[in-house]
Design a protein around this motif. Sequence first.
Motif, PDB file in Angstrom:
ATOM      1  N   TYR A   3       0.817  -1.223   0.000  1.00  0.00           N
ATOM      2  CA  TYR A   3       0.000   0.000   0.000  1.00  0.00           C
ATOM      3  C   TYR A   3       0.851   1.274   0.000  1.00  0.00           C
ATOM      4  CZ  TYR A   3      -2.962  -3.776   1.338  1.00  0.00           C
ATOM      5  OH  TYR A   3      -3.559  -4.982   1.360  1.00  0.00           O
ATOM      6  N   GLY A   4       1.774   1.301  -0.952  1.00  0.00           N
ATOM      7  CA  GLY A   4       2.534   2.526  -1.162  1.00  0.00           C
ATOM      8  C   GLY A   4       3.583   2.835  -0.123  1.00  0.00           C
ATOM      9  N   ARG A   5       3.886   1.906   0.763  1.00  0.00           N
ATOM     10  CA  ARG A   5       4.870   2.199   1.817  1.00  0.00           C
ATOM     11  C   ARG A   5       6.259   2.452   1.242  1.00  0.00           C
ATOM     12  NH1 ARG A   5       2.888   4.672   5.308  1.00  0.00           N
ATOM     13  NH2 ARG A   5       4.732   4.544   6.604  1.00  0.00           N
ATOM     14  N   LYS A   6       6.674   1.575   0.336  1.00  0.00           N
ATOM     15  CA  LYS A   6       8.043   1.681  -0.188  1.00  0.00           C
ATOM     16  C   LYS A   6       8.231   2.967  -0.985  1.00  0.00           C
ATOM     17  CE  LYS A   6       9.881  -1.973   1.453  1.00  0.00           C
ATOM     18  NZ  LYS A   6      10.887  -1.781   2.502  1.00  0.00           N
TER      19      LYS A   6
ATOM     20  N   SER B 231      19.106   2.756  -5.089  1.00  0.00           N
ATOM     21  CA  SER B 231      18.577   1.722  -5.993  1.00  0.00           C
ATOM     22  C   SER B 231      17.907   0.585  -5.218  1.00  0.00           C
ATOM     23  CB  SER B 231      19.686   1.175  -6.887  1.00  0.00           C
ATOM     24  OG  SER B 231      20.796   0.849  -6.125  1.00  0.00           O
ATOM     25  N   LYS B 232      18.295   0.411  -3.939  1.00  0.00           N
ATOM     26  CA  LYS B 232      17.673  -0.659  -3.159  1.00  0.00           C
ATOM     27  C   LYS B 232      16.180  -0.369  -2.961  1.00  0.00           C
ATOM     28  CE  LYS B 232      18.055  -2.980   1.306  1.00  0.00           C
ATOM     29  NZ  LYS B 232      17.062  -2.268   2.150  1.00  0.00           N
ATOM     30  N   LEU B 233      15.890   0.829  -2.438  1.00  0.00           N
ATOM     31  CA  LEU B 233      14.487   1.196  -2.228  1.00  0.00           C
ATOM     32  C   LEU B 233      13.733   1.286  -3.550  1.00  0.00           C
ATOM     33  CD1 LEU B 233      14.154   3.948   0.514  1.00  0.00           C
ATOM     34  CD2 LEU B 233      12.920   1.813   0.331  1.00  0.00           C
TER      35      LEU B 233
ATOM     36  N   GLU C 275       9.059  -3.817  -6.915  1.00  0.00           N
ATOM     37  CA  GLU C 275       8.596  -5.147  -6.506  1.00  0.00           C
ATOM     38  C   GLU C 275       7.209  -5.074  -5.860  1.00  0.00           C
ATOM     39  OE1 GLU C 275      10.424  -8.529  -3.632  1.00  0.00           O
ATOM     40  OE2 GLU C 275      11.728  -7.549  -5.093  1.00  0.00           O
ATOM     41  N   GLU C 276       7.024  -4.024  -5.049  1.00  0.00           N
ATOM     42  CA  GLU C 276       5.724  -3.846  -4.410  1.00  0.00           C
ATOM     43  C   GLU C 276       4.629  -3.644  -5.455  1.00  0.00           C
ATOM     44  OE1 GLU C 276       5.604  -1.799  -0.268  1.00  0.00           O
ATOM     45  OE2 GLU C 276       4.668  -0.434  -1.681  1.00  0.00           O
TER      46      GLU C 276
END
Lengths: 185, 201
Positions: free
Chosen positions: B2-5, B26-28, B34-35
């Motif tokens: 739900y949009g956290r990332k 680039s990790k986030l 992926e989310e």
Amino acid sequence: MAKYYDIDDILVEEEFVPVLFHKTANGVTIDPSAETNCAEQGAKVEVPFWLAHELHMRQAVSINLPACFDQKTRLEVQADAAYVDLRSRCSYFYEFGCKLEPLVTDRTLGILLSTAFKIRYKEALTKVYTAAHITASKYLSFLTKEETNLYEAAHLSMTAFRKWRAGGPRLERALILGRKRKDSN
Amino acid sequence: MYGRKGYQLVKDFASGEKGQLKPFNSKLFDETIEECDQNHHLIQSLIRKMQQEGLDVQNNRNADHYGALIHHLSLIRNKRCLMAYVYNRAEIVRDLAWRVGLELLDLPSDIQGKLTTLEKDYFKNHSVALKSYMGKVGIELNVDMVPPKDPYIKVRILDDIDEGIVLSDKTTNFARHSMHFLKRTDAEPYIARGQMKELTD
């Protein structure tokens, strides 16, 4: 849409609001108290504003007033708006309030925002021109993000004015490169 | 979910100093994508379920519809966060070209390290476009950002500038702390990069 890429606008819309579900939604895990993976009709859940807004437009939820605009805050604002710690309640107090105003039933929200802003803006402006920047640091921690931007703008224009009057070098290291490293001499 | 990332990604951008670059996260960024994929899978499975029940997916407003809607909105939200992240960084990259210099190698090495390969390409292409435009109109647009008072200025060298730089009128030995009287347009890029400092009386 104009603010699609606006970082602040995105952050404002991430603030949580309590909503009441009028429709059941399957396959979602937004209700922490639900036993299955769904939000039941009548469930009270806190969701981010962007989700609440879209669901509200489709009549799937109704929005309640978040805690940062509660009675306690209102009383404090009435007492002395200038020294209420609004940042800890909501760092985008005004923007968030403006977005929320058309969606909630409470008609007094707009008045609360404008009174709070008028008093606090006057105080912030006085502080910029009189208090030294360092002594104001405690006061600064009360300001919301929008107020901090205004405060900094006023502060910058004051320094620019003083610099212009005093003369001195006009070409400077590009701000974009970040703060100057310590001179190694 | 739900949009956290996406939110964390934007937050990461906002936590830096205004208008300055942080290393590309680039990790986030990948986690956000992926989310989005997870949201996409869940939408599909909910829609399949509706189809199996023989319902009209477009007009039916049952619980599955609202579930899919929430996932759809989350996906759109994450997309907005990703777009805003890239867009705002691109703005800073363009600013670098305007304020610091049109050659990538002119940028300080720590700034270069914060750019991704794609952003470096963008920088180069933007510089090429600017240069060709400036060639056409015959004006150097990125100098004299501060209105000049005098064509010559006095500067002090702050950094060791090793290569023997040939300025438009002469070759000089720029040792650290030495003082020079230079053409303003020559000195300007070095001042912007923090290698020289303007001196005033």
